[in-house]
Design a protein around this motif. Structure first.
Motif, PDB file in Angstrom:
ATOM      1  N   LYS A 130      -8.607  71.319  -4.698  1.00 31.04           N
ATOM      2  CA  LYS A 130      -9.792  70.523  -4.383  1.00 31.04           C
ATOM      3  C   LYS A 130      -9.536  69.052  -4.696  1.00 31.04           C
ATOM      4  N   ASP A 131      -8.980  68.753  -5.869  1.00 25.76           N
ATOM      5  CA  ASP A 131      -8.734  67.359  -6.255  1.00 25.76           C
ATOM      6  C   ASP A 131      -7.761  66.665  -5.303  1.00 25.76           C
ATOM      7  N   GLU A 132      -6.704  67.363  -4.903  1.00 24.62           N
ATOM      8  CA  GLU A 132      -5.750  66.785  -3.948  1.00 24.62           C
ATOM      9  C   GLU A 132      -6.426  66.515  -2.609  1.00 24.62           C
ATOM     10  N   PHE A 133      -7.214  67.469  -2.160  1.00 29.14           N
ATOM     11  CA  PHE A 133      -7.934  67.332  -0.897  1.00 29.14           C
ATOM     12  C   PHE A 133      -8.874  66.131  -0.946  1.00 29.14           C
ATOM     13  N   VAL A 134      -9.635  66.012  -2.013  1.00 26.98           N
ATOM     14  CA  VAL A 134     -10.591  64.913  -2.161  1.00 26.98           C
ATOM     15  C   VAL A 134      -9.857  63.573  -2.214  1.00 26.98           C
ATOM     16  N   ARG A 135      -8.761  63.502  -2.958  1.00 29.16           N
ATOM     17  CA  ARG A 135      -7.971  62.250  -3.021  1.00 29.16           C
ATOM     18  C   ARG A 135      -7.459  61.858  -1.643  1.00 29.16           C
ATOM     19  N   THR A 136      -6.949  62.823  -0.905  1.00 26.16           N
ATOM     20  CA  THR A 136      -6.438  62.562   0.444  1.00 26.16           C
ATOM     21  C   THR A 136      -7.547  62.060   1.356  1.00 26.16           C
ATOM     22  N   MET A 137      -8.707  62.678   1.269  1.00 23.18           N
ATOM     23  CA  MET A 137      -9.832  62.288   2.122  1.00 23.18           C
ATOM     24  C   MET A 137     -10.362  60.901   1.749  1.00 23.18           C
ATOM     25  N   ARG A 141     -18.295  57.857  10.405  1.00 22.73           N
ATOM     26  CA  ARG A 141     -17.617  57.701   9.117  1.00 22.73           C
ATOM     27  C   ARG A 141     -18.556  58.082   7.968  1.00 22.73           C
ATOM     28  N   ASP A 142     -19.806  57.651   8.052  1.00 18.43           N
ATOM     29  CA  ASP A 142     -20.781  57.972   7.011  1.00 18.43           C
ATOM     30  C   ASP A 142     -21.043  59.475   6.944  1.00 18.43           C
ATOM     31  N   HIS A 143     -21.060  60.134   8.101  1.00 18.89           N
ATOM     32  CA  HIS A 143     -21.234  61.588   8.131  1.00 18.89           C
ATOM     33  C   HIS A 143     -20.046  62.271   7.446  1.00 18.89           C
ATOM     34  N   ALA A 144     -18.858  61.797   7.731  1.00 12.16           N
ATOM     35  CA  ALA A 144     -17.662  62.360   7.104  1.00 12.16           C
ATOM     36  C   ALA A 144     -17.706  62.136   5.599  1.00 12.16           C
ATOM     37  N   ARG A 145     -18.143  60.958   5.176  1.00 12.23           N
ATOM     38  CA  ARG A 145     -18.257  60.665   3.743  1.00 12.23           C
ATOM     39  C   ARG A 145     -19.262  61.624   3.082  1.00 12.23           C
ATOM     40  N   SER A 146     -20.354  61.899   3.777  1.00 14.04           N
ATOM     41  CA  SER A 146     -21.367  62.820   3.269  1.00 14.04           C
ATOM     42  C   SER A 146     -20.776  64.220   3.081  1.00 14.04           C
ATOM     43  N   LYS A 147     -19.996  64.661   4.061  1.00 10.28           N
ATOM     44  CA  LYS A 147     -19.344  65.973   3.957  1.00 10.28           C
ATOM     45  C   LYS A 147     -18.375  66.008   2.773  1.00 10.28           C
ATOM     46  N   LEU A 148     -17.666  64.912   2.567  1.00 11.65           N
ATOM     47  CA  LEU A 148     -16.746  64.840   1.437  1.00 11.65           C
ATOM     48  C   LEU A 148     -17.519  64.901   0.125  1.00 11.65           C
ATOM     49  N   ASN A 149     -18.668  64.249   0.065  1.00  9.72           N
ATOM     50  CA  ASN A 149     -19.496  64.304  -1.140  1.00  9.72           C
ATOM     51  C   ASN A 149     -19.922  65.741  -1.437  1.00  9.72           C
ATOM     52  N   GLU A 150     -20.198  66.513  -0.389  1.00  7.88           N
ATOM     53  CA  GLU A 150     -20.543  67.926  -0.583  1.00  7.88           C
ATOM     54  C   GLU A 150     -19.380  68.682  -1.224  1.00  7.88           C
ATOM     55  N   HIS A 209     -13.787  75.587  -0.660  1.00  4.22           N
ATOM     56  CA  HIS A 209     -13.028  76.093   0.488  1.00  4.22           C
ATOM     57  C   HIS A 209     -13.944  76.373   1.676  1.00  4.22           C
ATOM     58  N   ASP A 210     -15.164  76.835   1.384  1.00  2.00           N
ATOM     59  CA  ASP A 210     -16.126  77.112   2.453  1.00  2.00           C
ATOM     60  C   ASP A 210     -16.552  75.828   3.163  1.00  2.00           C
ATOM     61  N   LEU A 211     -16.539  74.713   2.462  1.00  2.00           N
ATOM     62  CA  LEU A 211     -16.959  73.434   3.026  1.00  2.00           C
ATOM     63  C   LEU A 211     -15.813  72.676   3.689  1.00  2.00           C
ATOM     64  N   LYS A 212     -14.598  73.056   3.372  1.00  2.00           N
ATOM     65  CA  LYS A 212     -13.416  72.332   3.838  1.00  2.00           C
ATOM     66  C   LYS A 212     -13.353  72.246   5.363  1.00  2.00           C
ATOM     67  N   ALA A 213     -13.676  73.312   6.062  1.00  2.00           N
ATOM     68  CA  ALA A 213     -13.608  73.299   7.532  1.00  2.00           C
ATOM     69  C   ALA A 213     -14.568  72.281   8.122  1.00  2.00           C
ATOM     70  N   GLY A 214     -15.763  72.173   7.554  1.00  2.00           N
ATOM     71  CA  GLY A 214     -16.731  71.187   8.033  1.00  2.00           C
ATOM     72  C   GLY A 214     -16.244  69.769   7.823  1.00  2.00           C
ATOM     73  N   VAL A 215     -15.617  69.535   6.695  1.00  2.00           N
ATOM     74  CA  VAL A 215     -15.056  68.212   6.408  1.00  2.00           C
ATOM     75  C   VAL A 215     -13.959  67.897   7.410  1.00  2.00           C
ATOM     76  N   GLU A 216     -13.095  68.860   7.658  1.00  2.00           N
ATOM     77  CA  GLU A 216     -11.987  68.622   8.586  1.00  2.00           C
ATOM     78  C   GLU A 216     -12.490  68.346  10.000  1.00  2.00           C
ATOM     79  N   LEU A 217     -13.564  69.022  10.425  1.00  2.00           N
ATOM     80  CA  LEU A 217     -14.149  68.738  11.743  1.00  2.00           C
ATOM     81  C   LEU A 217     -14.714  67.323  11.793  1.00  2.00           C
ATOM     82  N   ALA A 218     -15.423  66.936  10.758  1.00  2.00           N
ATOM     83  CA  ALA A 218     -15.982  65.579  10.696  1.00  2.00           C
ATOM     84  C   ALA A 218     -14.855  64.552  10.692  1.00  2.00           C
TER      85      ALA A 218
END
Length: 99
Positions: free
Chosen positions: A4-11, A55-64, A74-83
């Motif tokens: 999760k931390d690596e994913f968040v840093r990358t995003m 971009r703001d929508h993607a940021r919101s997904k990342l905040n989730e 992991h359940d939220l990761k797909a939504g972030v990747e789509l955004a």
């Protein structure tokens, strides 16, 4: 698989990159506005607003994802990747249009 931390840093790094690209496009649109017709200027700004919204929508997904538990992110990761893909495509499209 990334943590999760690596994913968040990358995003977050990607968000920073998009912010820089949006700023550059905005500056270019403002420069072009001096020479462009009023309609073209309005279109540039309309596209930039749409880009910022995505971009703001993607940021919101990342905040989730950031606030999700280690097991639930992991359940939220797909939504972030789509955004993210939506923003990436919008940035590519806007960059091509502003050239």
């Amino acid at each position: 698989m990334s943590t999760k931390d690596e994913f968040v840093r990358t995003m977050h790094a990607k968000l920073d990159q998009w912010n820089a690209e949006i700023d550059a496009l905005s500056a270019k649109a403002n420069q072009a506005a001096d020479q462009a017709e009023v309609e073209a200027h309005a279109e540039y700004h309309k596209q930039l607003e749409a880009l910022r919204s995505k971009r703001d929508h993607a940021r919101s997904k990342l905040n989730e994802v950031e606030s999700a538990s280690e097991g639930a992110w992991h359940d939220l990761k797909a939504g972030v990747e789509l955004a993210w893909e939506s923003v990436s495509e919008a940035v590519r499209s806007a960059t091509a249009r502003f050239k």
